[in-house]
Design an enzyme around this catalytic site. Structure first.
Site, short mmCIF file in Angstrom:
data_model
loop_
_atom_site.label_atom_id
_atom_site.label_comp_id
_atom_site.label_asym_id
_atom_site.label_seq_id
_atom_site.Cartn_x
_atom_site.Cartn_y
_atom_site.Cartn_z
N HIS A 86 7.17 0.78 -3.65
CA HIS A 86 5.73 0.96 -3.46
C HIS A 86 5.30 2.28 -4.08
CE1 HIS A 86 1.79 0.49 -1.59
NE2 HIS A 86 1.83 1.81 -1.43
N ASP A 165 -4.32 -4.02 9.64
CA ASP A 165 -4.55 -3.10 8.53
C ASP A 165 -5.74 -3.55 7.70
OD1 ASP A 165 -3.78 -0.81 6.80
OD2 ASP A 165 -3.61 -2.42 5.34
N ARG A 172 -12.16 2.06 7.60
CA ARG A 172 -11.92 3.44 7.15
C ARG A 172 -12.62 3.70 5.82
NH1 ARG A 172 -5.93 3.40 6.44
NH2 ARG A 172 -6.22 5.50 5.65
N SER A 187 -0.51 2.56 7.46
CA SER A 187 -1.08 1.45 6.72
C SER A 187 -0.09 0.94 5.67
CB SER A 187 -2.39 1.92 6.06
OG SER A 187 -2.81 1.03 5.06
N LYS A 191 2.83 -2.62 6.16
CA LYS A 191 2.87 -3.75 5.24
C LYS A 191 4.27 -3.91 4.66
CE LYS A 191 -0.92 -2.00 3.49
NZ LYS A 191 -2.14 -1.61 2.81
N1 URA Z 1 -3.03 2.45 0.61
C1 URA Z 1 -2.90 1.73 1.73
O1 URA Z 1 -2.34 0.65 1.72
N2 URA Z 1 -3.43 2.24 2.87
C2 URA Z 1 -4.05 3.43 2.93
O2 URA Z 1 -4.47 3.84 4.00
C3 URA Z 1 -4.17 4.16 1.75
C4 URA Z 1 -3.65 3.65 0.60
#
Ligand code: URA
Length: 441
Positions: A86, A165, A172, A187, A191
């Site tokens: 990621h 999320d 947010r 967040s 995932k």
């Molecule tokens: N990427 C994400 O998946 N979540 C965040 O809060 C910021 C960047």
């Protein structure tokens, strides 16, 4: 006020005043919000309290656990040790398109859920859709079947994963509560955990073209994410890498795919190749497919040299319904109708290429989007011809702007021009690798 409301207010107030919440209290907020029992206004107030007061490691871990528990968690154990990566995102970051096939070609199953571009940050799914027909919306069943069949899958996140999320991030985004380490780390990691991989290599980008503008905040995010990963039984490491200038030369979907294919053919730009080798080797070691970095690097190099990485990309594209002929003949990828070549007005050295400006120019050209779900032009973008530290003779090209005929083209061309900083003196190349965070043993 009902009991739920009273309790929620108490928790918001405690966080507002700098107090700590228990795992059970955090779970009350997350599950209540996900099920629609806690309204947006209370969750926004809570998120703002976290922005201002932060969360400690225990609270952040609890928040992540609750977010994971809000939806499905994939069990990939039957595939062996599955690896994932990621990046927090940046300009010209096409690493996944290269590293995922290389690592899969080395025998490690790669299961990746990627995102779309937003603002100056590009998205892997948009890039992959440069292969006509590529499906980025696999169901969980299709995701698992493809992993079984091909050992590689790159798709969008299924809606059953971490619904908390999806809702919280949308909130947010519109309430000024994105920039909190605990919220960002939970967040991203929720995932990753829900998607089921056993080993994850993270890359936190640092610089003007990244979410994290300075090394200190990038390091804090890296440490928070590694701690969450470890607490959840993942093998995880995190690199900190430069995003002050774009990665590689290409910015824009089909242009980046072309560069990714060239890299898989052994003809990639130096910075991208370095990053890909490093991340790929790390994935193999963390996944226990290689015992040492040296062995892992040799295997990545072999997968480039013998074409097996490129073959894996072909297999991935075909498996997800894309036109795999484009892998072998990238000239068939979408092309912009007009290319404006920028030439140096005097001989000088490139001192800076503002990644955010180049990224914003690509949005103006239609290669990126300002709002979620907006359409994009796969063909447009920017091709840098020089990077920081390079010398450019008067009259030589230093960038190409690939335009699609939009009203914003002229402004985008100017933006790319002004993204370049020049110096008469020698300029050092930028350091790409800025740090690494690994789990303490
Ligand atoms: N990427 C994400 O998946 N979540 C965040 O809060 C910021 C960047």
């Amino acid at each position: 006020m009902g009991d739920l409301m009273v309790r929620t207010v108490e928790l918001i107030e405690r966080k507002r005043d700098g107090g700590r919440l228990s795992a059970e209290e955090i779970d009350h907020l997350v599950q209540g919000f996900t099920r629609g029992k806690i309204p947006d206004y209370q969750m926004s107030a809570f998120a703002m309290a976290v922005v201002l007061r932060g969360m400690d490691a225990r609270e952040t871990a609890a928040l992540t656990t609750s977010m994971v528990a809000s939806g499905e968690r994939l069990d990939l154990r039957r595939f062996g040790r599955v690896v994932d990566k990621h990046s927090t995102g940046g300009v010209g970051d096409k690493t996944t398109l290269v590293v995922a096939p290389l690592v899969a070609a080395c025998g490690a199953p790669v299961a990746k859920m990627s995102g779309r571009g937003l603002g100056f940050s590009g998205g892997t799914l948009d890039k992959l859709e440069s292969f006509t027909g590529y499906r980025a919306d696999l169901t969980t069943r299709e995701f698992l079947a493809q992993l079984e069949r091909t050992g590689i899958v790159v798709t969008g996140q299924t809606s059953s994963l971490v619904p908390a999320d999806g809702r919280l991030y949308a909130l947010r985004d519109v309430t000024g509560t994105v920039p909190a380490i605990a919220l960002i780390a939970s967040s991203i990691m929720s995932k990753k955990i829900a998607a089921g991989a056993h080993a994850v290599v993270l890359d936190v980008k640092v610089g003007s073209g990244a979410f994290m503008k300075d090394r200190a905040s990038a390091l804090a995010l890296a440490r928070a994410m590694v701690a969450i990963g470890v607490a959840n039984g993942l093998a995880v490491t995190c690199e900190l890498t430069d995003m002050e200038q774009p990665l590689g030369f290409a910015v824009g979907n089909a242009l980046e795919v072309r560069e990714a294919i060239a890299t898989l053919r052994g003809e990639g730009p130096e910075d991208l190749v370095r990053l890909v080798r490093r991340a790929g080797a790390e994935m193999l070691v963390l996944g226990r497919y290689a015992r040492t970095q040296v062995v892992a690097l040799a295997r990545i190099d072999r997968a480039i040299a013998d074409g097996s990485g490129l073959a894996k990309l072909r297999q991935l594209v075909a498996a997800q319904g894309g036109d795999a002929r484009l892998v072998d003949d990238p000239t068939l990828l979408a092309k912009a109708p007009r290319v404006e070549v920028l030439r140096a007005s005097r001989t000088a050295n490139v001192a800076a290429i503002a990644a955010d400006e180049v990224g914003l120019a690509s949005v103006r050209l239609g290669a990126g989007r300002e709002t979620q779900g907006a359409p994009i032009d796969l063909a447009t973008g920017i091709l840098l011809r020089r990077k920081v530290g390079d010398r450019v003779e008067r009259g030589e090209p230093y960038a190409e702007v690939h335009c699609g005929g939009l009203p914003g083209d002229a402004a985008a061309i100017e933006q790319v021009r002004s993204a370049f900083g020049w110096s008469g003196a020698t300029v050092r190349r930028r350091r790409l690798l800025l740090g690494r965070v690994a789990a303490r043993r």
